[in-house]
Design a protein around this motif. Sequence first.
Motif, mmCIF file in Angstrom:
data_model
loop_
_atom_site.group_PDB
_atom_site.id
_atom_site.type_symbol
_atom_site.label_atom_id
_atom_site.label_comp_id
_atom_site.label_asym_id
_atom_site.label_seq_id
_atom_site.Cartn_x
_atom_site.Cartn_y
_atom_site.Cartn_z
ATOM 1 N N ARG A 149 91.975 1.176 92.897
ATOM 2 C CA ARG A 149 90.682 1.259 94.194
ATOM 3 C C ARG A 149 90.432 2.002 95.182
ATOM 4 N NH1 ARG A 149 91.495 2.449 99.630
ATOM 5 N NH2 ARG A 149 93.386 2.996 99.535
ATOM 6 N N VAL A 150 90.482 3.748 94.752
ATOM 7 C CA VAL A 150 90.508 4.709 95.728
ATOM 8 C C VAL A 150 89.509 5.889 94.349
ATOM 9 C CG1 VAL A 150 92.307 5.004 97.282
ATOM 10 C CG2 VAL A 150 92.300 6.057 94.626
ATOM 11 N N LEU A 151 89.791 5.059 92.414
ATOM 12 C CA LEU A 151 88.598 6.287 91.686
ATOM 13 C C LEU A 151 87.556 5.698 91.637
ATOM 14 C CD1 LEU A 151 91.200 6.191 88.771
ATOM 15 C CD2 LEU A 151 90.103 8.237 89.845
ATOM 16 N N ARG A 152 86.645 6.358 92.290
ATOM 17 C CA ARG A 152 85.381 5.886 91.713
ATOM 18 C C ARG A 152 84.984 5.046 90.971
ATOM 19 N NH1 ARG A 152 82.204 9.584 88.141
ATOM 20 N NH2 ARG A 152 83.154 11.896 88.234
ATOM 21 N N PRO A 153 83.782 4.644 90.038
ATOM 22 C CA PRO A 153 83.843 4.151 88.468
ATOM 23 C C PRO A 153 83.271 5.662 87.864
ATOM 24 C CG PRO A 153 82.791 3.239 90.783
ATOM 25 C CD PRO A 153 83.331 4.324 90.539
ATOM 26 N N GLY A 154 84.010 5.327 86.783
ATOM 27 C CA GLY A 154 83.816 6.672 86.262
ATOM 28 C C GLY A 154 84.975 7.882 85.899
ATOM 29 N N GLY A 155 85.434 7.735 87.668
ATOM 30 C CA GLY A 155 86.406 8.691 87.988
ATOM 31 C C GLY A 155 88.105 8.654 86.646
ATOM 32 N N LEU A 156 88.266 9.219 86.389
ATOM 33 C CA LEU A 156 89.474 9.685 85.685
ATOM 34 C C LEU A 156 91.160 9.054 86.379
ATOM 35 C CD1 LEU A 156 88.772 12.766 83.341
ATOM 36 C CD2 LEU A 156 88.320 10.246 82.393
ATOM 37 N N LEU A 157 92.032 8.656 85.030
ATOM 38 C CA LEU A 157 93.474 8.223 85.259
ATOM 39 C C LEU A 157 94.322 9.321 84.876
ATOM 40 C CD1 LEU A 157 96.021 7.681 86.910
ATOM 41 C CD2 LEU A 157 95.324 5.720 85.725
ATOM 42 N N TRP A 158 94.325 10.526 85.072
ATOM 43 C CA TRP A 158 95.276 11.172 84.106
ATOM 44 C C TRP A 158 97.323 10.785 84.237
ATOM 45 C CZ3 TRP A 158 94.959 17.779 83.602
ATOM 46 C CH2 TRP A 158 95.225 18.003 82.795
ATOM 47 N N VAL A 159 97.893 10.512 83.308
ATOM 48 C CA VAL A 159 99.159 9.743 83.574
ATOM 49 C C VAL A 159 99.575 10.668 82.323
ATOM 50 C CG1 VAL A 159 100.743 8.497 82.617
ATOM 51 C CG2 VAL A 159 98.213 7.704 83.848
ATOM 52 N N ASP A 160 100.414 11.885 83.099
ATOM 53 C CA ASP A 160 101.074 12.995 82.363
ATOM 54 C C ASP A 160 102.427 12.969 82.663
ATOM 55 O OD1 ASP A 160 101.422 15.865 81.196
ATOM 56 O OD2 ASP A 160 100.512 16.879 82.767
ATOM 57 N N ARG A 161 103.165 12.902 80.846
ATOM 58 C CA ARG A 161 104.367 12.621 81.161
ATOM 59 C C ARG A 161 105.412 11.550 81.676
ATOM 60 N NH1 ARG A 161 107.772 18.481 79.092
ATOM 61 N NH2 ARG A 161 105.550 19.310 77.432
ATOM 62 N N PHE A 162 104.462 10.270 81.118
ATOM 63 C CA PHE A 162 105.452 9.232 82.052
ATOM 64 C C PHE A 162 106.516 8.612 81.160
ATOM 65 C CE2 PHE A 162 106.472 4.890 82.209
ATOM 66 C CZ PHE A 162 106.445 4.756 83.931
ATOM 67 N N PHE A 163 108.028 8.777 82.148
ATOM 68 C CA PHE A 163 108.362 8.292 80.159
ATOM 69 C C PHE A 163 109.376 7.127 81.205
ATOM 70 C CE2 PHE A 163 111.030 11.574 83.105
ATOM 71 C CZ PHE A 163 112.377 10.668 84.104
ATOM 72 N N CYS A 164 109.926 6.275 80.213
ATOM 73 C CA CYS A 164 110.981 5.372 80.196
ATOM 74 C C CYS A 164 111.919 5.154 79.636
ATOM 75 C CB CYS A 164 109.842 3.793 81.054
ATOM 76 S SG CYS A 164 108.798 4.067 79.534
ATOM 77 N N SER A 165 112.520 3.733 79.393
ATOM 78 C CA SER A 165 113.556 3.499 78.319
ATOM 79 C C SER A 165 112.381 2.647 77.245
ATOM 80 C CB SER A 165 114.456 2.820 78.601
ATOM 81 O OG SER A 165 113.851 1.389 78.813
ATOM 82 N N ARG A 166 113.007 3.080 75.962
ATOM 83 C CA ARG A 166 112.457 2.183 75.052
ATOM 84 C C ARG A 166 112.312 0.442 74.941
ATOM 85 N NH1 ARG A 166 111.132 5.229 69.927
ATOM 86 N NH2 ARG A 166 112.220 7.298 70.248
#
Length: 469
Positions: free
Chosen positions: A409-426
């Motif tokens: 919602r708050v990201l503008r069109p063309g905005g970037l989402l940077w997911v950095d070292r998200f971790f979870c179980s396999r």
Amino acid sequence: MMSRPRPIVPKGKLGKTMGCLQLVLGVLVIIVSTLSLFRFYSAGFLSNNGDICRHFYGMKDVSGFDINALSARVGEVLDKMANLQEKLESVVRQMEKNKDLAKTNIPRSEYKKFLEEEVIQPLYSAHIGLRQIRLPKVEGIRNSTLKEEPLINSFVVEEIRKYITPKENKNGNVNIYGMERVYNTIGHSCVLLKKELEEYMDYDIGSYCKDDWPLAQKLMINGCDPVPRRRCLTRASKLYKKPYPINESLWKLPDGGNVRWANYKCRNFECLSSKNPKRGFSKCTGCFEMDKEKLKWVGNSTLPIDVLIKDVLAIKPGEIRIGLDFGIGTGTFAARMREQNVTIVSTALNLGAPFSETIALRGLVPLYMTLNQRLPFFDNTLDLIHTTGFMDGWIDLQLMDFILFDWDRVLRPGGLLWVDRFFCSRKDLDDYMYMFLQFRYKKYKWALSPKSKDEVFLSAVLEKPPRSL
């Protein structure tokens, strides 16, 4: 021969005294009953038998009205009146049994004390309790609309009741929001944390607040968010000094005297070193050591999932200006981006260490908020959202879904989402990958790397599509 003391209650007046006490009891019962009936009648609950059933059992018609809270408050008043009646009746029975009452010499001060403590104060308490009960105001045709002060019957502390009571505009004017009144909000789980919230709001108006920020943070984390505003003065550290100038503060630990350490295991920044196993937190390794922080997002890493700031900014040259760092840390990401003329707001909670104060003292902007809260930004406004180290594989998938939609919602069109070292179980990887992929963002980076035998890292840089109507 000793003279007989003059009795405070003459024999001839003993019967009249007992009669007066019984009359007082009867009058009290009549007054309480009459006031209760009047309040129900004024609310329109006695005008139509069908409407009262609908009001109490048809939840769609009683939006915001807490029946259980009302019942509890009425029961509380009735208990007070019953206790007072029982106490007065006990006194009357004692007077009837004591044939020599007229011969006793009861000091006037004791008699006054008895009336004040055993009669007047309980009666006053019941009176205040009765006046505090709020019934919904009936508006519209045939009781179709109920207007209630939210949660008003749930709390006893007067400061909470004043806070949540709607504030009418002066002279009946309409404010800039087009409303006739302002509602101060609290989270719905505040009712479940009634004891903690009343403790938080129990203070002397205009005086110094207690050093109770951990209580406020506990309320926030448990969903009582936003916490009510308070009318007391916040304490600062006794050793507070002005912060370092901006050309020094970005990469220098703040002065420890500017932090209130009373509620932490550590009492200084040196104690927060990653070498100390008893520092009081574990989520951010080395984040209070500037020599280690300076290497993040600018130097090469051994992990293929790591992304550098220069590479992300190169995707949109000159277009990344403002953003949000959603994680836990001391503001190093925001500091690095500031060097690139990008303004980043960093979310921060004081989970075992003074993260919020440290970010602010470095000359950056901390946003004190939890995962529970909707982001306080308008739609399509941010150029970048960066997340690391906080929202990982422990999170419920539906909660994560709400969070990601809010980020979208708050990201503008063309905005970037940077997911950095998200971790979870396999075994959960496919579910979490779907959470990010469902928005059909353009991929600039999508990399997986093993974290351990059973866990995996995910890093991604994604672009929000236009979605123009």
